[in-house]
Scaffold this motif. Structure first.
Motif, PDB file in Angstrom:
ATOM      1  N   GLU A  62       0.820  -1.213   0.000  1.00 34.35           N
ATOM      2  CA  GLU A  62       0.000   0.000   0.000  1.00 34.35           C
ATOM      3  C   GLU A  62       0.854   1.264   0.000  1.00 34.35           C
ATOM      4  OE1 GLU A  62      -2.922   2.262   3.221  1.00 34.35           O
ATOM      5  OE2 GLU A  62      -2.632   0.088   3.349  1.00 34.35           O
ATOM      6  N   ASP A  63       0.396   2.276  -0.759  1.00 30.96           N
ATOM      7  CA  ASP A  63       1.002   3.609  -0.770  1.00 30.96           C
ATOM      8  C   ASP A  63       2.523   3.539  -0.866  1.00 30.96           C
ATOM      9  OD1 ASP A  63      -1.503   4.703  -0.595  1.00 30.96           O
ATOM     10  OD2 ASP A  63      -1.401   5.154   1.537  1.00 30.96           O
ATOM     11  N   LEU A  65      -0.486  -3.735  -5.992  1.00 33.14           N
ATOM     12  CA  LEU A  65      -0.320  -2.361  -5.534  1.00 33.14           C
ATOM     13  C   LEU A  65      -1.675  -1.747  -5.190  1.00 33.14           C
ATOM     14  CD1 LEU A  65       2.240  -1.164  -8.234  1.00 33.14           C
ATOM     15  CD2 LEU A  65       2.730  -2.049  -5.930  1.00 33.14           C
ATOM     16  N   ALA A  66      -1.710  -1.039  -4.068  1.00 30.92           N
ATOM     17  CA  ALA A  66      -2.913  -0.340  -3.626  1.00 30.92           C
ATOM     18  C   ALA A  66      -2.549   1.095  -3.277  1.00 30.92           C
ATOM     19  CB  ALA A  66      -3.520  -1.033  -2.404  1.00 30.92           C
ATOM     20  N   VAL A  67      -3.438   2.028  -3.583  1.00 30.81           N
ATOM     21  CA  VAL A  67      -3.175   3.433  -3.279  1.00 30.81           C
ATOM     22  C   VAL A  67      -4.496   4.188  -3.305  1.00 30.81           C
ATOM     23  CG1 VAL A  67      -2.837   4.261  -5.661  1.00 30.81           C
ATOM     24  CG2 VAL A  67      -1.544   5.331  -3.795  1.00 30.81           C
ATOM     25  N   GLY A  68      -4.545   5.356  -2.660  1.00 33.96           N
ATOM     26  CA  GLY A  68      -5.698   6.221  -2.856  1.00 33.96           C
ATOM     27  C   GLY A  68      -6.413   6.733  -1.630  1.00 33.96           C
ATOM     28  N   GLU A  69      -5.937   6.432  -0.414  1.00 31.62           N
ATOM     29  CA  GLU A  69      -6.694   6.858   0.759  1.00 31.62           C
ATOM     30  C   GLU A  69      -6.753   8.377   0.888  1.00 31.62           C
ATOM     31  OE1 GLU A  69      -3.793   6.753   4.618  1.00 31.62           O
ATOM     32  OE2 GLU A  69      -4.336   4.807   3.771  1.00 31.62           O
ATOM     33  N   GLN A  95      -3.799   0.737 -15.756  1.00 31.89           N
ATOM     34  CA  GLN A  95      -3.709  -0.490 -14.955  1.00 31.89           C
ATOM     35  C   GLN A  95      -2.395  -0.557 -14.169  1.00 31.89           C
ATOM     36  OE1 GLN A  95      -5.115  -2.920 -18.561  1.00 31.89           O
ATOM     37  NE2 GLN A  95      -6.088  -3.999 -16.857  1.00 31.89           N
ATOM     38  N   LEU A  96      -2.089   0.551 -13.515  1.00 30.01           N
ATOM     39  CA  LEU A  96      -0.861   0.655 -12.727  1.00 30.01           C
ATOM     40  C   LEU A  96      -1.075   0.245 -11.283  1.00 30.01           C
ATOM     41  CD1 LEU A  96       0.521   4.046 -14.114  1.00 30.01           C
ATOM     42  CD2 LEU A  96       0.994   1.709 -14.910  1.00 30.01           C
ATOM     43  N   ILE A  97      -2.321   0.012 -10.881  1.00 27.65           N
ATOM     44  CA  ILE A  97      -2.641  -0.436  -9.528  1.00 27.65           C
ATOM     45  C   ILE A  97      -3.641  -1.582  -9.613  1.00 27.65           C
ATOM     46  CG2 ILE A  97      -2.173   1.772  -8.404  1.00 27.65           C
ATOM     47  CD1 ILE A  97      -5.205   2.296  -8.419  1.00 27.65           C
ATOM     48  N   ASP A  98      -3.772  -2.291  -8.495  1.00 32.39           N
ATOM     49  CA  ASP A  98      -4.725  -3.392  -8.408  1.00 32.39           C
ATOM     50  C   ASP A  98      -5.928  -3.043  -7.539  1.00 32.39           C
ATOM     51  OD1 ASP A  98      -3.077  -5.747  -9.692  1.00 32.39           O
ATOM     52  OD2 ASP A  98      -1.716  -4.679  -8.356  1.00 32.39           O
ATOM     53  N   TYR A  99      -5.725  -2.122  -6.575  1.00 28.52           N
ATOM     54  CA  TYR A  99      -6.785  -1.736  -5.646  1.00 28.52           C
ATOM     55  C   TYR A  99      -6.804  -0.222  -5.488  1.00 28.52           C
ATOM     56  CZ  TYR A  99      -6.698  -6.666  -4.360  1.00 28.52           C
ATOM     57  OH  TYR A  99      -6.737  -8.032  -4.392  1.00 28.52           O
ATOM     58  N   ILE A 100      -8.005   0.344  -5.540  1.00 28.73           N
ATOM     59  CA  ILE A 100      -8.175   1.776  -5.304  1.00 28.73           C
ATOM     60  C   ILE A 100      -8.756   1.967  -3.906  1.00 28.73           C
ATOM     61  CG2 ILE A 100     -10.416   1.739  -6.527  1.00 28.73           C
ATOM     62  CD1 ILE A 100      -7.933   4.708  -6.214  1.00 28.73           C
ATOM     63  N   ARG A 101      -8.059   2.763  -3.063  1.00 30.44           N
ATOM     64  CA  ARG A 101      -8.387   2.847  -1.643  1.00 30.44           C
ATOM     65  C   ARG A 101      -9.162   4.103  -1.267  1.00 30.44           C
ATOM     66  NH1 ARG A 101      -6.950   0.775   2.434  1.00 30.44           N
ATOM     67  NH2 ARG A 101      -5.803   2.490   3.407  1.00 30.44           N
ATOM     68  N   THR A 102      -9.691   4.807  -2.249  1.00 28.12           N
ATOM     69  CA  THR A 102     -10.458   6.010  -1.977  1.00 28.12           C
ATOM     70  C   THR A 102     -11.676   5.682  -1.110  1.00 28.12           C
ATOM     71  OG1 THR A 102      -9.818   6.627  -4.213  1.00 28.12           O
ATOM     72  CG2 THR A 102     -11.357   8.061  -3.098  1.00 28.12           C
ATOM     73  N   THR A 103     -12.076   6.633  -0.270  1.00 23.47           N
ATOM     74  CA  THR A 103     -13.123   6.378   0.710  1.00 23.47           C
ATOM     75  C   THR A 103     -14.390   7.191   0.456  1.00 23.47           C
ATOM     76  OG1 THR A 103     -12.522   8.154   2.232  1.00 23.47           O
ATOM     77  CG2 THR A 103     -11.285   6.116   2.417  1.00 23.47           C
ATOM     78  N   VAL A 104     -15.474   6.722   1.063  1.00 25.69           N
ATOM     79  CA  VAL A 104     -16.718   7.483   1.055  1.00 25.69           C
ATOM     80  C   VAL A 104     -16.482   8.896   1.585  1.00 25.69           C
ATOM     81  CG1 VAL A 104     -18.987   7.672   2.170  1.00 25.69           C
ATOM     82  CG2 VAL A 104     -18.233   5.471   1.237  1.00 25.69           C
ATOM     83  N   LEU A 105     -15.694   9.019   2.629  1.00 27.29           N
ATOM     84  CA  LEU A 105     -15.475  10.320   3.262  1.00 27.29           C
ATOM     85  C   LEU A 105     -14.580  11.227   2.438  1.00 27.29           C
ATOM     86  CD1 LEU A 105     -15.359  12.458   5.466  1.00 27.29           C
ATOM     87  CD2 LEU A 105     -13.815  10.985   6.752  1.00 27.29           C
TER      88      LEU A 105
END
Length: 402
Positions: free
Chosen positions: A236-237, A258-262, A277-287
């Motif tokens: 992550e990050d 790879l994960a990123v986006g909080e 397609q440079l990441i596998d998980y997007i970590r952006t949040t509702v908030l």
């Protein structure tokens, strides 16, 4: 139907939270989380001084138009303060609409895509041995996925190591405390940690690790390559993502997911990461990303490129966000995993909720809305306490990414 009143509630039951409560002329209320760790009062002021006056008299059912009004109409778009405020409004409006429909929120989004939501917990320790033991404790609690962070020999106050057990809150002082960072020591240590974890617990538990923006792209590629034998769920990050193309170098040199986006605020922060397609998980949040309305757009865009969601879920998000996130997770087709850092007993008492943990998963509730409320009388007993996040410097004094 009209919005008749709205107010901001700032409280600190173990840590600071900012909550927006919206009232309507039909007696239906909704709440949204507006907490921005270390900058809480900035969002509280933005809501009270600039947003709430524009809500009164509007129809709360028109959440799309309200989102566009607060985003496009402000002219000064994006940024964590603005988007956290928009998120609070959007979450509260979805809460109201689901209550009016007499449905749990996930039903308004399209119904269930799954029965339960896979979550990961945070295991940490001051030493490698303590972290290995902590991972075992999370496995004993039923977790199937665990993030592992450890103190690093020669580095004081390493990121992700809690001051107590189970609960982790990095904001620790009215003015930022200083920590020291050393990349070579970190790169030498982390593979040893995950080698030990696999030797101790085998291949079954999913293991995750947060780099917390500490590495350059080349250093991150080195770490990802060295961790490949231990089959991480994600790294992550790995590096700051202001330059989204920085992840291309990492992607080309390692197969570690790879994960990123909080800390992302809008779809524009992850557009290149996803479409290339440079990441596998997007970590952006509702908030942080403007509420459910905008997070849906990010998730749908990500699905086109087989990128899955893995939303941030630390204690700097109140149970209000966790409740809304779980309804979103229950619906979203391209779900991956949900971070679940447990709140303190004081926080859970202030924010009664109907979601529950069982065998490594969270289940959203079935009550109308997102299933989280606030006890305002109890909240008033926990006044705001100034608290900022730490900073990091290299051993020579250079300011670094915390």
């Amino acid at each position: 139907m009209k919005i008749t009143a709205a107010r901001v509630i700032v409280c600190s039951p173990g840590r600071n939270f900012v909550t927006l409560l919206i009232e309507t002329d039909q007696g239906v209320t909704g709440i949204g989380d507006a907490t921005l760790n270390g900058r809480e009062l900035s969002v509280a002021s933005y809501l009270a001084d600039h947003v709430i006056p524009n809500l009164i008299g509007r129809d709360p059912r028109n959440s799309e138009d309200m989102w566009q009004f607060l985003y496009r109409g402000a002219y000064w778009r994006r940024g964590p303060v603005t988007m956290s405020a928009i998120s609070a409004v959007d979450t509260a409006l979805w809460d109201i609409k689901a209550k009016l429909a007499g449905m749990p929120l996930y039903q308004l989004l399209g119904g269930k895509s799954r029965e339960r939501v896979l979550v990961y917990g945070h295991a940490n320790g001051n030493t490698l041995e303590e972290t290995v033991d902590a991972v075992g404790q999370y496995i004993d609690m039923g977790y199937k996925a665990i993030r592992a962070q450890s103190g690093i020999p020669g580095i004081a106050k390493a990121y992700g190591v809690a001051r107590g057990t189970l609960y982790y809150e990095p904001a620790d002082a009215a003015l930022p405390t200083e920590t020291v960072w050393d990349t070579p020591k970190y790169l030498r240590f982390v593979p040893k940690l995950f080698e030990r974890l696999r030797e101790t617990y085998g291949d079954e538990p999913e293991l995750l690790h947060d780099v917390h923006h500490r590495l350059t792209p080349n250093e991150a590629a080195q770490l990802g390559k060295s961790l490949e034998p231990y089959r991480l769920f994600w790294m992550e990050d790995a590096t700051p993502a202001e330059n989204q193309q920085a992840f291309r170098l990492i992607r080309e040199r390692t197969t570690t997911p790879l994960a990123v986006g909080e800390i992302f605020n809008t779809i524009w922060d992850c557009k290149e990461l996803i479409e290339n397609q440079l990441i596998d998980y997007i970590r952006t949040t509702v908030l942080r990303a403007g509420g459910i309305t905008h997070l849906r757009r990010i998730a749908d865009f990500a699905a086109l490129y087989q990128v899955r969601t893995g939303s941030h879920g630390a204690t700097d998000l109140s149970p209000v966000t966790m409740g809304a996130a779980l309804h979103f997770d229950t619906w979203v087709p391209n779900f991956g995993i949900q971070e679940y850092m447990r709140h303190s007993e004081e926080t859970d008492a202030v924010f009664p909720h109907d979601y529950r943990f069982e065998a490594g998963h969270l289940y959203c509730g079935e009550s109308p809305g997102h299933g989280v409320t606030i006890d305002e009388k109890l909240a008033a007993k926990y006044p705001y306490k100034p608290a900022q996040l730490p900073i990091a410097r290299l051993e020579d004094g250079t300011l670094w990414n915390w």
